[in-house]
Structure formats: C-alpha cells, structure tokens
Design a protein around this motif. Structure first.
Motif, short mmCIF file in Angstrom:
data_model
loop_
_atom_site.label_atom_id
_atom_site.label_comp_id
_atom_site.label_asym_id
_atom_site.label_seq_id
_atom_site.Cartn_x
_atom_site.Cartn_y
_atom_site.Cartn_z
N LYS A 128 -1.76 72.19 -29.02
CA LYS A 128 -1.85 71.39 -27.80
C LYS A 128 -3.30 71.13 -27.41
CE LYS A 128 2.51 72.72 -25.53
NZ LYS A 128 3.11 73.44 -24.38
N ILE A 129 -4.11 72.18 -27.45
CA ILE A 129 -5.52 72.04 -27.08
C ILE A 129 -6.25 71.14 -28.06
CG2 ILE A 129 -7.71 73.30 -26.91
CD1 ILE A 129 -6.04 75.65 -25.76
N THR A 130 -5.99 71.35 -29.36
CA THR A 130 -6.63 70.52 -30.38
C THR A 130 -6.22 69.07 -30.23
OG1 THR A 130 -6.69 72.41 -31.90
CG2 THR A 130 -6.97 70.22 -32.86
N SER A 131 -4.94 68.82 -29.93
CA SER A 131 -4.44 67.46 -29.74
C SER A 131 -5.10 66.79 -28.54
CB SER A 131 -2.92 67.47 -29.58
OG SER A 131 -2.43 66.18 -29.31
N LEU A 132 -5.20 67.55 -27.43
CA LEU A 132 -5.84 67.00 -26.24
C LEU A 132 -7.31 66.68 -26.51
CD1 LEU A 132 -5.96 66.30 -23.24
CD2 LEU A 132 -6.30 68.74 -22.75
N ALA A 133 -7.99 67.61 -27.17
CA ALA A 133 -9.40 67.39 -27.48
C ALA A 133 -9.59 66.18 -28.41
CB ALA A 133 -9.99 68.64 -28.12
N SER A 134 -8.70 66.06 -29.39
CA SER A 134 -8.79 64.93 -30.31
C SER A 134 -8.54 63.61 -29.59
CB SER A 134 -7.77 65.11 -31.46
OG SER A 134 -8.07 66.26 -32.21
N ASP A 135 -7.61 63.63 -28.64
CA ASP A 135 -7.31 62.43 -27.87
C ASP A 135 -8.52 62.01 -27.02
OD1 ASP A 135 -5.31 60.42 -27.03
OD2 ASP A 135 -5.53 61.36 -25.05
N LEU A 136 -9.17 62.99 -26.39
CA LEU A 136 -10.37 62.70 -25.60
C LEU A 136 -11.47 62.13 -26.50
CD1 LEU A 136 -10.48 65.89 -23.34
CD2 LEU A 136 -9.99 63.56 -22.59
N LYS A 137 -11.56 62.68 -27.71
CA LYS A 137 -12.57 62.21 -28.65
C LYS A 137 -12.31 60.77 -29.05
CE LYS A 137 -15.18 64.35 -32.41
NZ LYS A 137 -15.21 65.51 -33.33
N ARG A 138 -11.04 60.43 -29.28
CA ARG A 138 -10.68 59.06 -29.64
C ARG A 138 -11.00 58.06 -28.53
NH1 ARG A 138 -6.23 61.60 -32.02
NH2 ARG A 138 -4.97 61.24 -30.15
N HIS A 139 -10.99 58.57 -27.28
CA HIS A 139 -11.27 57.70 -26.13
C HIS A 139 -12.75 57.70 -25.75
CE1 HIS A 139 -6.89 57.78 -25.77
NE2 HIS A 139 -7.01 56.69 -25.04
N GLY A 140 -13.58 58.19 -26.65
CA GLY A 140 -15.01 58.05 -26.46
C GLY A 140 -15.74 59.26 -25.93
N ARG A 141 -15.02 60.35 -25.58
CA ARG A 141 -15.71 61.56 -25.11
C ARG A 141 -16.39 62.27 -26.28
NH1 ARG A 141 -14.07 64.60 -20.75
NH2 ARG A 141 -15.73 66.00 -21.45
N ASN A 142 -17.54 62.83 -26.02
CA ASN A 142 -18.25 63.61 -27.03
C ASN A 142 -17.70 65.04 -27.00
OD1 ASN A 142 -20.01 64.96 -28.68
ND2 ASN A 142 -21.87 64.25 -27.68
N ILE A 143 -16.72 65.30 -27.85
CA ILE A 143 -16.00 66.57 -27.83
C ILE A 143 -16.32 67.37 -29.09
CG2 ILE A 143 -13.73 67.67 -27.73
CD1 ILE A 143 -14.36 66.14 -25.20
N ILE A 144 -16.59 68.65 -28.92
CA ILE A 144 -16.74 69.57 -30.05
C ILE A 144 -15.49 70.45 -30.09
CG2 ILE A 144 -18.09 71.42 -31.08
CD1 ILE A 144 -20.54 70.31 -29.62
N ILE A 145 -14.75 70.35 -31.18
CA ILE A 145 -13.48 71.08 -31.29
C ILE A 145 -13.71 72.36 -32.10
CG2 ILE A 145 -11.09 70.98 -32.10
CD1 ILE A 145 -11.22 67.94 -31.77
N LEU A 146 -13.55 73.50 -31.43
CA LEU A 146 -13.73 74.81 -32.08
C LEU A 146 -12.40 75.57 -32.10
CD1 LEU A 146 -17.11 75.88 -30.44
CD2 LEU A 146 -16.74 74.65 -32.59
N GLY A 147 -11.31 74.83 -32.21
CA GLY A 147 -10.00 75.47 -32.18
C GLY A 147 -9.28 75.46 -33.51
N THR A 148 -9.74 74.67 -34.46
CA THR A 148 -9.01 74.47 -35.69
C THR A 148 -9.27 75.58 -36.69
OG1 THR A 148 -9.23 72.08 -35.37
CG2 THR A 148 -8.51 72.82 -37.54
N GLY A 149 -8.21 76.11 -37.28
CA GLY A 149 -8.33 77.21 -38.23
C GLY A 149 -8.38 76.75 -39.67
N GLU A 150 -9.33 75.89 -40.01
CA GLU A 150 -9.47 75.49 -41.40
C GLU A 150 -10.94 75.29 -41.73
OE1 GLU A 150 -7.65 71.82 -42.50
OE2 GLU A 150 -8.49 70.69 -40.83
N PRO A 151 -11.32 75.61 -42.97
CA PRO A 151 -12.72 75.44 -43.36
C PRO A 151 -13.16 73.99 -43.27
CG PRO A 151 -11.50 76.75 -44.98
CD PRO A 151 -10.49 76.16 -44.05
N ASP A 152 -14.43 73.79 -42.94
CA ASP A 152 -14.96 72.42 -42.90
C ASP A 152 -15.42 71.95 -44.27
OD1 ASP A 152 -16.99 74.42 -42.63
OD2 ASP A 152 -18.44 72.88 -42.14
N PHE A 153 -15.44 72.86 -45.24
CA PHE A 153 -15.83 72.49 -46.60
C PHE A 153 -14.72 71.66 -47.26
CE2 PHE A 153 -17.91 76.71 -45.99
CZ PHE A 153 -19.22 76.27 -46.01
N ASP A 154 -15.10 70.90 -48.28
CA ASP A 154 -14.12 70.15 -49.06
C ASP A 154 -13.56 71.04 -50.16
OD1 ASP A 154 -12.57 68.06 -49.93
OD2 ASP A 154 -14.19 67.01 -50.96
#
Length: 410
Positions: free
Chosen positions: A28-54
């Motif tokens: 829920k929190i990640t979805s809300l943060a992602s939605d704010l980001k899509r609407h132009g807010r500068n959001i840093i999401i520190l809730g996702t449990g996955e590596p940022d590496f490829d």
C-alpha cells in the motif's frame, strides 16, 4: 426476477477466509508513493524489498540460450531435473546438507513454497509460531489456511532474535510449525549457531513441531559472520525441517520468480499436489536461468554484498545522528529497523501529533517525500523499516530529508 433481486444477486461476496487479511501495508505504501511520483512529486521509495542491481549478464544469457533452444514448454511439475540437481549441489556446497532428487521442490518464488507447505499441512485450528517482528506474508498465509498465527515477540535487546524460553512457553499440542528467518526481514538480524542451539534444543523436546526455515537472504550477510542453517546444525531435526531459499535476493532475480526448498520427501510430494492444482510448473526459461545462477560464477554475490554493507553502515550512522531515532546495526539482508520512540508525542508543523510509527511514516511521505514502512506492519512498534537496496545518492538524500523532517517536529 425483479430489479432489486437482480441487484442483490450481482453483489460481490468475498470468501470469509479473506476477512482477517488485506493487501500488505508495504504494498500500500509503495503504491501510494509510486502514484505520487507519477504525479510529479520527488519521492524516494525505501520500502521495496528487492535489490537495485540488475540480473547478472551470464544468467540472462542462459535464459536466452534456453529460448533459442526451444525450452519453452511445460517442465516437470516441481522443477526440471537440471535445476533440482543444481539445487542439491548448492545445498551440499554451501550448507553441508544432502537431499535426494525427490526431496527438492521448485516453485514460482519462495512465497509459493511457503504457501504450498502450509496448504499441504495445516488444518483449521492448527498453530504456527512466528517470531515478531515478522514478514507479513507468514501470518497471512496461516490465516488463509484457517490456522492460527502465534506471535512471539523478539525484542531489540535480544538482537530481535527469538528466545528459547519464549518459544517453549508458546508451544501447545496444536503447534504444527515454527518459522525462522535469518537474516531477517524486517530487522536484518541473523542467527549464529550459538543463537540457534537453545531454540533447536526446545524443538528436540517437542517432536510434533516442525521447523520452517526461510534462508532467502543467506548470501547477504556482513562482518564476516558465517551463515548457518538449522538442519545442518542439528541433523536429527532434518526429517521435520523445510529449508527454503531462492534466487531472488542474492542474484537480483525477483521478477524471475524461482524459489526452492529441501525437506522430507513426504512433505515435498504433498506440496507438489498443491502446486499441481495452482500454478503447475514454474517458468521453463526462469528455471534455465536459475540453473546458471546456482552453477555459475559466484564472485558477483560477494561484490554486491560489500556494496550493501557500505550502504548499511552509512544509513545506520546517519539515522543514529537524528534526535529521537535509534538504529541497531543489522547483521544481514538489506533493511534497517530503526526505533522512533523518541518522536512519539511530538507535533508536526501543521499541528498533527505523532502518536504512532504509522503517523511518522505518513509524515515523512507527506512532508519530505520519503517512503518508509512503519514497524506496526511487521508486528512491532514504534519502529520503521528502511530498505537500503537503492543507490547511495538516494540514501544520502533520503537521510538528509528524514533529518530535516524530524527537526521540524516540536
């Protein structure tokens, strides 16, 4: 049939088993943060449990070779012979555990392994002991099965690790499983052999209780701490232990959806029955990639672990400099679980009182655009979890914003 009857018959009625659970607060929190980001807010999401590496290139190359070779059909129900062989070799090489081919299960992620095991074993009214703070999926799957999650608090002064005496008090004749996760989500706490031994001694005294071990963060462990898993420490528990792992975290393969487990053949067969009526076999291409992950070069795992350790050290130090926040040094995974007791009762610039860790998480998102997960989502307050599986530049900016936000509280 009149209109009112038609209207009533069209109403959706969810199954009662879903009543006690909902969508994860993390999602829920990640979805809300992602939605704010899509609407132009500068959001840093520190809730996702996955590596940022490829995903490493040699693993992606193996997947492409499999596609070109036509390996795009159904496979064996719970894992190809090649992948089961790679998993058996991994367990022996890394953990000193030997499993036969029919003692290995492969699913679409470690979460499905958990689901299959609980579906195959739990009856309504059975109990599953879960140390808190905990990954929320453990309890929700138990509830879906009509069983009862029994939460046993693990306190910060014990390193967020389960205490044997607390475990012993929680066991009843209805206890079916104990779940252990090391290194842990959300705290990053890890168990050494010395930490495990008293817990395993309790289980030895209760032969009706089985042990489910989630080792998914095995390769993300710091400060030269040696990873250990219970079935290797106490072989006499092997025949009632399910050891769960996967390729998602160590190899940055979260989207490939491959989890696996080793355990008694009777349990593995029952789990296969469950899987046969849900997803059937995992993706053939993902399985080919997982073979390469487990059999291929492992140097990149250590290199990425060093990167995670640098981020951990930075985030812990930065949080501990902020008035009202304390943060224990985690031994593994890529999360910090920081206490915010010192902020409870303070007031935001718009006169809102911070009464819970959820209030604080919402304040951070609203005021400075940083998304964290409140400890209440994991069964322990007042804390908040940060995933530092993101770039150092984002972590530096996020910690700066958190410091600004807390300085604005009165």
């Amino acid at each position: 049939m009149n209109a009112s009857v038609q209207e009533r018959s069209a109403e959706f009625r969810p199954a009662s088993r879903l009543g006690p659970i909902g969508v994860s607060k993390i999602l829920k929190i990640t979805s809300l943060a992602s939605d704010l980001k899509r609407h132009g807010r500068n959001i840093i999401i520190l809730g996702t449990g996955e590596p940022d590496f490829d995903t490493p290139e040699h693993i992606k190359d193996a997947a492409m070779r499999a596609m070109v070779a036509g390996a795009t059909k159904y496979t064996a129900l719970d894992g190809t012979p090649e992948l089961k062989a790679a998993i058996r070799a991994k367990f022996k090489r890394d953990n000193g555990l030997e499993f036969a081919q029919d003692e290995i299960s492969v699913s679409a992620g470690a979460k499905q392994i958990l689901f299959n095991a609980m579906m195959a074993t739990l009856e309504p009214g059975d109990e599953v002991i879960i140390p808190t703070p905990y990954w929320v999926t453990y309890a929700d799957i138990v509830l879906i099965m009509g069983a009862k999650p029994v939460m046993v608090p693990s306190q910060e002064h014990n390193g967020f690790r389960l205490v044997a005496e607390d475990l012993a008090r929680a066991i009843t004749p209805r206890t079916r499983w104990v779940i252990l996760n090391s290194p842990s989500n959300p705290t990053g706490a890890a168990y050494s052999e010395a930490h495990y031994r008293p817990i395993l001694n309790v289980l030895l005294a209760h032969p009706h209780v089985w042990l489910m071990v989630d080792d998914i963060y095995e390769h993300i462990i710091y400060d030269n701490l040696q990873f250990v898993t219970p079935a290797a420490i106490e072989p006499s528990l092997r025949d009632r232990t399910l050891t769960i792992n996967g390729v998602s975290k160590a190899y940055a393969m979260t989207g490939w959806r491959i989890g696996y487990a080793g355990g008694p053949s009777a349990l593995i067969r029952a789990m296969a029955v469950v899987q046969s009526q849900s997803t059937s076999c995992p993706s053939s291409i993902s399985q080919a990639a997982a073979v390469e992950a487990l059999n291929g070069p492992a140097e990149i795992i250590g290199e990425r672990c060093q990167s995670f350790q640098k981020r951990r050290d930075y985030v812990v130090a930065a949080l501990n400099k902020i008035d009202g926040i304390t943060c224990r040094m985690p031994e593994g995974a890529f999360y910090t679980f920081a206490g915010c007791t010192g902020l409870i009762g303070r007031t935001t610039p718009d006169s809102q009182c911070i009464t819970t860790d959820t209030d604080f998480a919402e304040y951070l998102l609203r005021s400075v655009g940083v998304a964290v997960v409140p400890g209440s989502a994991f069964g322990l307050s007042p804390y908040f979890r940060i995933s530092y599986a993101t770039s150092m530049s984002e972590l530096e900016e996020a910690c700066h914003r958190i410091a600004l936000a807390t300085a604005g509280l009165s």
